[in-house]
Write a protein that holds these residues in place. Structure first.
Motif, short mmCIF file in Angstrom:
data_model
loop_
_atom_site.label_atom_id
_atom_site.label_comp_id
_atom_site.label_asym_id
_atom_site.label_seq_id
_atom_site.Cartn_x
_atom_site.Cartn_y
_atom_site.Cartn_z
N UNK A 401 -87.27 -17.38 7.70
CA UNK A 401 -88.09 -16.54 8.59
C UNK A 401 -88.78 -15.44 7.79
N UNK A 402 -87.98 -14.70 7.00
CA UNK A 402 -88.54 -13.57 6.25
C UNK A 402 -89.47 -14.08 5.15
N UNK A 403 -89.07 -15.16 4.50
CA UNK A 403 -89.92 -15.74 3.45
C UNK A 403 -91.31 -16.10 4.01
N UNK A 404 -91.33 -16.75 5.18
CA UNK A 404 -92.62 -17.12 5.77
C UNK A 404 -93.44 -15.89 6.12
N UNK A 405 -92.79 -14.87 6.65
CA UNK A 405 -93.51 -13.65 7.02
C UNK A 405 -94.20 -13.04 5.80
N UNK A 406 -93.48 -13.01 4.68
CA UNK A 406 -94.05 -12.43 3.46
C UNK A 406 -95.24 -13.26 2.99
N UNK A 407 -95.06 -14.58 3.00
CA UNK A 407 -96.11 -15.49 2.55
C UNK A 407 -97.37 -15.31 3.40
N UNK A 409 -98.23 -12.72 5.20
CA UNK A 409 -98.84 -11.40 4.98
C UNK A 409 -99.66 -11.43 3.69
N UNK A 410 -99.08 -12.04 2.64
CA UNK A 410 -99.78 -12.10 1.36
C UNK A 410 -101.09 -12.86 1.51
N UNK A 411 -101.03 -14.00 2.23
CA UNK A 411 -102.23 -14.82 2.38
C UNK A 411 -103.29 -14.13 3.21
N UNK A 412 -102.88 -13.58 4.34
CA UNK A 412 -103.85 -13.02 5.27
C UNK A 412 -104.41 -11.70 4.77
N UNK A 413 -103.60 -10.90 4.09
CA UNK A 413 -104.07 -9.57 3.70
C UNK A 413 -105.24 -9.69 2.72
N UNK A 414 -105.16 -10.66 1.81
CA UNK A 414 -106.25 -10.86 0.86
C UNK A 414 -107.57 -11.11 1.61
#
Lengths: 476, 218
Positions: A401-407, A409-414
């Protein structure tokens, strides 16, 4: 009368089909106000609790109905001004379908009979198809075809699931009306094997509609091709309705003592959805598709939260409210962006803060909200789900769950950073922004903010009532 | 003595196998009309012990009207409008589809014998076999064909299968005709919406080949 919440938009929708667009636009907003009034009457139980053969006002249903009604109020306001800017050859069809769509979703929210719920969910597909189809481009044709066919087949499987549930009743010689209320009362006597089979088929069927992976393939296409007000409604309200169908069956499973089974299935589907959206969001080139994948992610979060139960179930319900508010705000902002740049490709946008300060700020704030940062509500709901999972000892699930959230965020923030802050050489924009179209998304975001600071007691109580049947509690 | 319902079920199975083999769109529409009428008649002949009630007969006529007349009518309008009348280059060939259909019958007999532990008669067992085969064949048709019209027909065959399963499993449903009527209405509107989209696909692409619908992807 509870039935008014779907009867009024139904009649208004049919009328708008035959009226010119000039009357249709105000009618859209007027109906939204009337709908909101009736929803408020039901919410505060001014008309008294109601239980008919086919409908009832359950706490979880009222929650979905309230979100729907609130969103529709702002979306219809936005639509009125949005329509002034775009060329649409068949505007009465669009306005009429919006109202019929509202009607069918309201019917989902109050349906109690298993088959009536099915009918209403299928009706939402059919009523929203014209909304996606309205531009009649090659892409929108493809999106509509996929949407109608995939969802119809999925929902047909849900009908099979409903038959299995009914059969589980006949197997053990129980004869009650096939409504969720009466089934819950006799749940322990039902045949467990067929009930499990029924739940799986219903989960696959309504899960298709909710956008759970791997049945989500229609969702990015439909959300990106539909006009923005329709996308906002699809993402903010329709997905909740499909979730409600699954949740009602989950409650039935809990009442039958099979809650552990259905919880695990829900967690598995939820995590799969989160991972799939994390992978696809990384290299997205289209901002509306990006938002659509984010919806898949958030539906996954809700499924995981409900599956874990306890504190996480409270988090999931809170998540549903805030996701609807923030995501529809984002889609309305995306509509403004699309009007301004005339393209959905991220690379061709940029410099929003200079060119569209209001929309740019709202879009960025919405992104902060949807990523789960304070001060927006998704921060609290995700935190509650994580805490609930740790309490329940589900360490593997919560790591994914947390791993996906980080991924994500990283993808969308860019992508969002590029859209909002990057420099853009030419300042040519098609439609300048206006307060009338910038205000509804801002108000939706503000509502999410206010609900963080002050959650009214009636909402708090309704959520608690809704989750008590699956063992969810705030203190647990 | 051969029960009359068995003849009906055999006819349904036959129409299912024919639909897997057929490559002409018009022939498929005629098949779906025939299948619709036979499927509607199954509840009439299945449980003669309860006798024919007025409601049952009225509902039969309604089903025939929707499944046997209106839906095939809409489909034939669509077929007449499109440029192509044949399915060309299916994703899974006709012989392979037919073979898959035959395997489907074997599988559904297996499923019925193993899962269907109810104390119901042989006619119900045969009904289950037919129903599961019909549903499976509909799914095969849906996935194995490129033309949008054939996919809609696959969906309709699948829906017929689910209706038959409902008839076999849930007698309770038949007591609430309002609900069944609404399910039927949903189906009709679904076909109508699909027909409208189909018509536009035909206008835009000059074909109803879903292979042309490949613009949107990640």
């Amino acid at each position: 009368m509870l039935q008014f919440v779907f009867l009024i938009p139904l009649l208004a929708g049919i009328a708008v089909f035959f009226l010119p667009a000039k009357i249709g636009r105000p009618a859209l907003f007027t109906t939204a106000v009337i709908h909101a009034t009736f929803t408020a009457l039901e919410w505060f139980k001014l008309t008294g609790p109601l239980q008919t053969k086919y409908f009832s006002n359950t706490p979880e249903g009222m929650l979905v109905l309230a979100i729907l009604s609130f969103l529709f109020l702002f979306i219809s306001l936005y639509t009125v001004f949005y329509m002034g800017e775009v060329e649409m050859s068949k505007e009465p069809v669009f306005n009429g379908s919006m109202l019929l769509f509202l009607s069918s979703m309201s019917m989902v929210a109050i349906a109690d009979h298993i088959i009536v719920l099915w009918i209403a969910v299928e009706a939402t597909t059919l009523m929203s198809a014209p909304l996606i189809f309205v531009h009649r481009s090659k892409e929108s044709l493809e999106a509509t075809w996929k949407y109608v066919l995939i969802c119809s087949v999925g929902i047909a499987l849900a009908l099979l699931g409903c038959f299995f549930v009914i059969f589980s009743m006949e197997m053990s010689n129980v004869h009650v009306p096939i409504s969720f209320t009466s089934l819950n009362a006799v749940a322990s006597q039902l045949n467990p094997v067929w009930l499990k089979a029924g739940f799986i088929f219903i989960l696959i069927g309504y899960g298709t509609k909710m956008g759970l992976a791997p049945m989500h393939t229609w969702l990015p296409d439909a959300h990106s091709e539909a006009p923005s007000p329709a996308s906002a409604l699809l993402s903010g309200a329709l997905l909740n309705c499909a979730f409600l169908g699954i949740y009602r069956c989950h409650q039935l499973m809990f009442a039958a003592g099979l809650g552990g089974y259905s919880s695990n299935v829900l967690i598995a589907f939820g995590l799969a959805s989160m991972l799939v959206s994390a992978v696809f969001i990384l290299n997205q080139t289209d901002y509306k598709r990006m938002l659509a994948y984010s919806s898949i992610e958030n539906m996954g979060i809700i499924a995981v939260g409900i599956g874990i139960g306890g504190l996480a179930a409270f988090g999931a319900m809170l998540h549903m409210i805030h996701h609807s508010l923030v995501k529809s705000s984002l889609f309305l902002s995306a509509g403004n962006i699309l009007l301004g740049y005339g393209t959905k490709v991220i690379d061709k946008t940029g410099g929003m803060l200079r060119l569209f300060p209001k929309t740019g700020m709202t879009f960025f704030a919405g992104f902060v909200g949807i990523s789960g940062f304070p001060p927006f509500g998704l921060f609290i709901s995700e935190l509650l789900i994580i805490l609930g999972a740790i309490k329940a000892g589900r360490y593997v699930a919560i790591s994914i769950f947390i791993f996906s959230l980080i991924l994500i965020f990283a993808g969308a923030s860019r992508l969002v950073m590029q859209m909002v802050f990057s420099e853009r050489d030419n300042d040519s924009i098609l439609v300048p922004e206006k307060w009338s179209r910038a205000l509804p998304p801002i108000l939706l975001l503000l509502t999410s903010l206010i609900l963080v600071i002050w959650l009214p007691d009636s909402i708090y109580q309704t959520i608690q009532n809704a989750i008590s049947s699956i063992g969810g509690t705030v203190n647990g | 003595m051969i029960h009359i319902s068995n003849i009906f079920l055999a006819l349904i199975l036959l129409s299912v196998l024919l639909s897997l083999r057929s490559n002409r769109l018009m022939a498929l529409v005629k098949l779906i009309a025939f299948q619709g009428i036979v499927v509607s008649a199954v509840p009439l002949v299945l449980d003669t012990a309860h006798g024919l009630t007025f409601k049952l007969i009225m509902f039969f006529f309604l089903l025939v009207l929707v499944k046997g007349v209106l839906i095939p009518g809409l489909m034939s309008i669509a077929v007449n409008k499109v440029v192509v009348s044949r399915e060309i280059e299916p994703i899974i060939g006709y012989h392979a589809s037919l073979f898959a259909g035959l395997i489907m019958i074997v599988v559904s007999v297996y499923i019925t014998n193993n899962l269907y532990f109810a104390s119901m008669g042989t006619s119900h067992k045969l009904l289950m076999v037919t129903a599961i085969t019909t549903m499976g064949a509909g799914l095969i048709l849906l996935m194995a064909r490129r033309k949008a019209i054939t996919q809609v027909i696959g969906y309709l065959i699948m829906e017929n299968g689910i209706y038959l399963i409902g008839t076999a499993l849930a007698k309770e449903v038949h007591t609430q005709y309002v609900v069944e009527f609404a399910v039927l209405l949903d189906l009709l509107v679904a076909v109508l919406v699909m027909g409208i989209v189909l018509n536009d696909i035909n206008h835009t692409f000059d074909d109803v080949d879903t292979a042309l619908l490949g613009q949107l992807k990640d």
